[in-house]
Design a protein around this motif. Structure first.
Motif, short mmCIF file in Angstrom:
data_model
loop_
_atom_site.label_atom_id
_atom_site.label_comp_id
_atom_site.label_asym_id
_atom_site.label_seq_id
_atom_site.Cartn_x
_atom_site.Cartn_y
_atom_site.Cartn_z
N ASN B 295 0.82 -1.20 0.00
CA ASN B 295 0.00 0.00 0.00
C ASN B 295 0.86 1.25 0.00
OD1 ASN B 295 -1.37 -2.16 2.10
ND2 ASN B 295 -2.67 -1.44 0.43
N TYR B 296 2.17 1.02 0.04
CA TYR B 296 3.09 2.16 0.09
C TYR B 296 4.45 1.71 -0.44
CZ TYR B 296 6.54 5.33 2.11
OH TYR B 296 7.60 6.19 2.28
N ILE B 300 7.29 6.38 -4.09
CA ILE B 300 6.09 7.10 -4.53
C ILE B 300 6.29 8.61 -4.36
CG2 ILE B 300 3.71 7.60 -3.82
CD1 ILE B 300 3.41 4.56 -3.46
N ALA B 302 5.09 12.00 -3.64
CA ALA B 302 4.06 12.81 -3.01
C ALA B 302 4.76 13.71 -2.02
CB ALA B 302 3.04 11.92 -2.29
N ASN B 305 5.06 12.31 1.43
CA ASN B 305 6.03 11.22 1.52
C ASN B 305 7.45 11.78 1.60
OD1 ASN B 305 7.03 8.60 1.53
ND2 ASN B 305 7.11 8.49 -0.70
N ASP B 325 6.02 -0.17 4.26
CA ASP B 325 4.57 -0.17 4.39
C ASP B 325 4.09 -0.17 5.86
OD1 ASP B 325 1.95 -1.01 2.61
OD2 ASP B 325 1.98 -1.95 4.56
N GLU B 328 4.30 3.22 7.31
CA GLU B 328 3.21 4.10 6.88
C GLU B 328 1.95 3.81 7.69
OE1 GLU B 328 0.73 3.25 3.82
OE2 GLU B 328 0.32 5.30 3.20
N THR B 365 0.82 8.44 0.59
CA THR B 365 0.83 8.43 -0.86
C THR B 365 -0.02 9.56 -1.42
OG1 THR B 365 -0.89 6.75 -0.68
CG2 THR B 365 1.33 6.00 -1.13
N TYR B 382 -0.76 -0.57 -4.51
CA TYR B 382 0.26 -0.32 -5.54
C TYR B 382 0.97 -1.62 -5.90
CZ TYR B 382 -0.16 4.64 -4.46
OH TYR B 382 -0.63 5.91 -4.28
N LYS B 397 -1.65 1.06 -9.99
CA LYS B 397 -2.29 1.31 -8.70
C LYS B 397 -3.80 1.29 -8.87
CE LYS B 397 -2.96 5.98 -8.14
NZ LYS B 397 -2.84 7.20 -7.46
#
Lengths: 537, 438
Positions: B295-296, B300, B302, B305, B325, B328, B365, B382, B397
């Motif tokens: 999921n992370y 990525i 952003a 992030n 992950d 996060e 994200t 992702y 994604k």
């Protein structure tokens, strides 16, 4: 005459113009195709790959290679594509001229995924069939075999006619067979010839090709394909058994390597050494340290790091073994339960010491280049690391056997373990021999650690994974008998690997344990029990 | 000791001194203890700092310390500073329960962030229920659970395994038709594979096109398994491997794949438990193109992030440490807890548990995750491909955030169950029998 000349000149000029025009038109479409790489979208990139490949431009192959190796760079702002050479130089992808002025500041690598990699391989396959390098032509033929793209057939036929290298020629014929078998409009005779080629190849891919034949083929072709695939299947089944036996030998050699030191300390001396696995682990960490030193000081000698690690691991583990014998075990001879507990404690201390020194995370021990990769032998794949470990194990085993048989130390060891009081009466310093024997067993465990570092994770827990297996091998083979350990290790390894494909890894291991328990019930002294006066009641 | 004290007490001067000291001590305690209790809110951190799980869990302890530190710089929660209480359950499952009890009853923590393996979570569950406290669990897991006292910020199977399979079935993923489900032999892979098998069959995949293999923990001799995969994959249909192989057994597995020449373009392997940290130390050239579903990913792009990675590097004082992950998940979970406490205006577990569903907090994200009534959260999914440098390139994604589903819709035993702690006040409500309790 002059008129003819003039007409000729005019014709030549006209022809030249035409060629130029065609080239310009081609270059134009090549440049247009490049635009697809600047949008950072996989589907646009896929279209661009196909468009570039169909232009037939000589620039297409280097461009696609750069794309495959993530060396294709784009600027979304300027809609421009660049190739980064392996030396880091930036070239304009449309002309392959070096970029002289400052490149745009929003450069990004064109991303690819597995689908694109396959597309690129297929496209490069038909583009590089005529490459001057035989290996590249071979790779190209393999790529065409995989893609079975009918569009490559004309290029393939042309390449096939010009090919002289027998290995590449065979690969091209196989690629052609794959295309022919996959297409619906090939003639019956062509297809039957192709089946023969696939039969000749005889591997799993050929089998898949024959079994995946379209349903609407003529009866004759269908029959030929079925006969060929049956024969391939029979061959494969035979090779499969050979492959299992090879895996068994490989697993057996690992078991033997781990157990051989224990065969001395437990088998010959009768010491239940639960810290044996930690001696293996110390050997593996020695390898790690040696590699770190070499990597930092002499990077060119990396491939020789294992050769340097073997004697060092022997010394490190051997020295720790002698230390343990002198400080703990010598006071516990004849008291198996206390020995077991004391060495168990020692194993925990050693693990924690290594964890405190090197940290809890796994250490990376690199494979030298001669231990990476594999080669095909008939229908089986043999990986180099396993092959070398088998050879290494046998060498260690032979050396140990020779040492026990032909050296003075070996003679004294055998004397002490067979009859301690008599040996002492003959003037042998038994305490010294005990320490050296234990050191030898531990040192060999250290050597095992060097080999195991190549196939397993180097962590403080490395030894724990092998201690049970080692005892299993020694007990199964017959305590006190080195040959028994050898036969025991290979028997268990091969039995395990023949069970694994049917029962799975977990059940195979359980089955082996159950078999050993049953076997020990029947023959408590293992396969090759020592007979005679040496055996204590 | 007793004798000496008696001797001292016999002398009058000494007795007076002693009395004075006792009074002042008592006063000191009386004045100090309520003040400290008011000033800080204790946050328990229950991650193994030694033993086999230390590799993964130590990082999570560090990230929690960082988050608490940052919150304190912003002024804490409800005007009070947060205080971290760190314990070490030493990768020992029964010890997890003991340490949890210690945190809740002795240290009086308001909330606990912790656990990695499913077995450690199962071991602390009764403690959290009995003492009525809150646990935030940050790791992807097999689902089939929803408890009133637990908030699951990691992925449920429908937030990781199923989207990964969907991707592989799509055109970009290579239109995979045959599946190898390869896992370590314990509860997470077995349950995940059961869910996946049911899902694949529902999608029309035949029995003969699914192969399921299990190997023991720490397995290292992958020769037979890899050649089995190779054979299964060369029978004419596009094949992929879905790997729930756990921990360091992955390294020899990928090594053997590379040695036997299994390329990602032929047979891609998608893994659920392999992160950049595990790969960082190894030669990733032969692994390029293999996949991971999370999921992370650190790569990525952003703004949130980038700033998280920056403060992580500053906090840990090492530019090379990667983010992952579960980190996060703790970031999201911690911020949700802070918001819930502020909404409830109290750290009382019952009030915070009631306040949590519906709370929204940013994820790393660039989106906003929401705590659902079933105590799971919404997350994007992702798919990353391994690059030459060991980092992951996001290749796919999900369009929207995927809500976590506690009870899988693809298993016969659990498809009728529903978890809802807001309306139904039940973690396993059966929609057929209309009863709570399975």
């Amino acid at each position: 005459m002059r008129a003819v000349c003039g007409r000729l000149i005019a014709l030549t000029l006209l022809f030249g113009l035409l060629v130029l025009g065609a080239a310009a038109a081609r270059a134009g479409s090549f440049e247009d195709a490049l635009a697809g790489f600047t949008t950072d979208s996989f589907s646009d990139t896929a279209e661009a790959v196909e468009a570039v490949a169909t232009t037939g431009s000589p620039l297409a192959a280097p461009l696609l290679e750069a794309l495959r190796e993530s060396r294709l760079i784009f600027s979304a702002k300027d809609k421009k594509v660049f190739i980064k050479t392996r030396d880091g130089e930036l070239l304009d992808a449309a002309t392959t001229n070096p970029v002289s002025d400052a490149p745009p500041d929003d450069l990004e690598t064109v991303r690819i995924n597995n689908r694109l990699r396959n597309l690129i391989d297929a496209a490069l396959g038909s583009l590089t069939l005529m490459a001057p390098d035989a290996n590249r032509r071979f790779d190209a033929a393999q790529a065409v075999f995989k893609s079975r793209d009918a569009g490559s057939l004309p290029a393939l036929d042309k390449a096939l006619a010009a090919e002289t290298n027998p290995r590449v020629k065979k690969a091209m014929q196989e690629a052609r067979a794959a295309i022919v078998l996959n297409s619906s409009d090939a003639s019956e005779a062509d297809k039957i010839a192709a089946i023969a080629v696939a039969r000749e190849r005889g591997d799993q891919d050929a089998l898949a090709l024959l079994q995946g034949l379209p349903a609407n083929v003529p009866m004759e072709v269908h029959k030929a394909a079925r006969a060929a695939s049956e024969r391939i299947q029979n061959d494969l089944a035979r090779w499969n058994a050979v492959q299992n036996a090879w895996y068994g030998l490989s697993l057996g050699s690992v078991l033997l390597l781990a157990a051989i030191g224990l065969a001395i300390t437990f088998g010959v001396m009768g010491v239940i050494n639960m810290a044996h696995g930690e001696m293996v682990m110390l050997g593996a960490y020695t390898t790690f340290v040696v590699q770190e030193v070499i990597r930092q000081n002499y990077p060119g000698l990396f491939d020789l790091s294992l050769a340097a690690a073997i004697p060092l691991a022997f010394l490190v583990s051997g020295a720790v073994g002698i230390l343990i014998e002198r400080t703990v075990i010598q006071f516990l001879y004849g008291r198996p339960l206390e020995t077991l507990l004391a060495t168990w404690g020692l194993s925990l201390i050693l693990q924690q010491a290594v964890r405190a020194t090197f940290g809890p995370t796994n250490k990376e021990v690199g494979n030298p280049s001669w231990m990476s990769g594999a080669f095909d032998l008939g229908g089986i794949t043999i990986t180099y690391n396993r092959l070398w470990i088998i050879c290494f194990t046998l060498v260690v085993f032979a050396a140990l056997l020779a040492m026990l048989r032909f050296t003075r130390l070996g003679l004294e060891m055998r004397a002490v373990t067979q009859n301690r009081t008599m040996a002492a009466a003959m003037g042998i310093r038994t305490a010294r021999i005990d320490a050296l024997t234990f050191g030898l067993g531990s040192g060999i465990a250290g050597i095992a650690g060097v080999a195991l570092s190549q196939i397993d994770n180097v962590s403080p827990n490395l030894g724990q994974g092998y201690i049970i297996d080692s005892f299993m091998v020694v007990v199964f083979g017959g305590v006190g008998n080195l040959w028994g350990t050898l036969v025991g290790a290979f028997t268990l390894g091969i039995a395990n690997k023949f069970l694994e494909p049917y029962a799975g890894a977990v059940l195979a291991k359980i089955a082996i344990l159950v078999l050993i328990i049953l076997f020990i019930q029947k023959r408590p002294r293992g396969m090759f029990a020592l007979k005679g006066r040496a055996v204590e009641a | 000791m007793h004798k000496q004290l008696g001797a001292v007490a016999q002398r009058p001067h000494a007795r007076r001194w002693l009395a004075a000291a006792a009074v002042s001590l008592a006063l000191g305690f009386a004045s100090a203890s309520p003040a400290t209790a008011q000033e800080t809110i204790k946050v328990g951190i229950l991650h193994s700092l030694s033993g086999t799980m230390a590799i993964s869990e130590t990082t999570l302890k560090d990230v929690m310390l960082m988050l608490i530190d940052e919150q304190n710089k912003k002024g804490g929660v409800l005007g009070k500073k947060l205080e971290a209480v760190v314990v070490d359950p030493a990768s020992n499952w029964p010890l997890f329960a003991e340490k949890a009890r210690e945190l809740i009853s002795k240290d009086k923590v308001a909330v606990v962030f912790g656990c990695w393996t499913s077995v450690s979570r199962k071991s602390v569950l009764p403690v959290f229920k009995e003492l009525d406290s809150i646990l935030f669990y940050p790791v992807q897991y097999e689902g089939e659970e929803s408890e009133r006292n637990v908030f699951y910020t990691g992925a449920a199977p429908n937030q990781q395994a199923i989207p990964a399979v969907d991707y592989l079935m799509s055109k970009d993923g290579g239109e995979v038709k045959r599946w190898v489900l390869e896992g370590t032999d314990y509860v997470y892979p077995r349950t995940t594979n059961k869910v996946l098998e049911a899902y694949l069959k529902q999608k029309g995949v035949k029995d003969e096109d699914i192969m399921i293999n299990y190997t023991p923990f720490g397995f290292s001799d992958w020769q037979t398994e890899v050649s089995k995969i190779k054979k299964f994959g060369s029978e004419g249909k596009k094949t992929a491997v879905v790997s729930t192989i756990n921990g360091d057994a992955n390294v020899p597995f990928y090594k053997e794949l590379a040695n036997q020449g299994v390329k990602a373009t032929d047979i891609p392997v998608v893994a659920f438990s392999v992160g950049a940290e595990e790969l960082a130390k190894h030669d990733t050239k032969p692994l390029v193109g293999h996949l991971a579903a999370w999921n992370y990913f650190q790569s990525i792009k952003a703004p949130v992030n980038a700033s998280f990675i920056k403060s992580w590097h500053e906090f840990i004082k090492n530019q090379k440490r990667t983010t992952n992950d579960p980190m996060e998940a703790h970031f999201i979970g911690f911020n949700m807890w802070v918001k819930a406490v502020e909404k409830a205006k109290s750290t009382d577990p019952d009030k915070v548990i009631a306040a949590l569903p519906g709370i929204e907090a940013p994820n790393l994200t660039g989106g906003t995750s929401k705590m659902l009534a079933n105590h799971h959260i919404t997350k994007p999914v992702y798919i990353g491909e391994i690059r030459g440098d060991g980092q992951f390139d996001v290749v796919w994604k999900t369009k929207d955030l995927v809500p976590g589903d506690a009870w899988s819709d693809y298993l016969p035993g659990s498809k009728d169950l529903e978890a809802d702690w807001v309306e139904l006040k039940c973690g396993n409500y059966n929609t057929v029998t209309k009863r709570c309790g399975g």
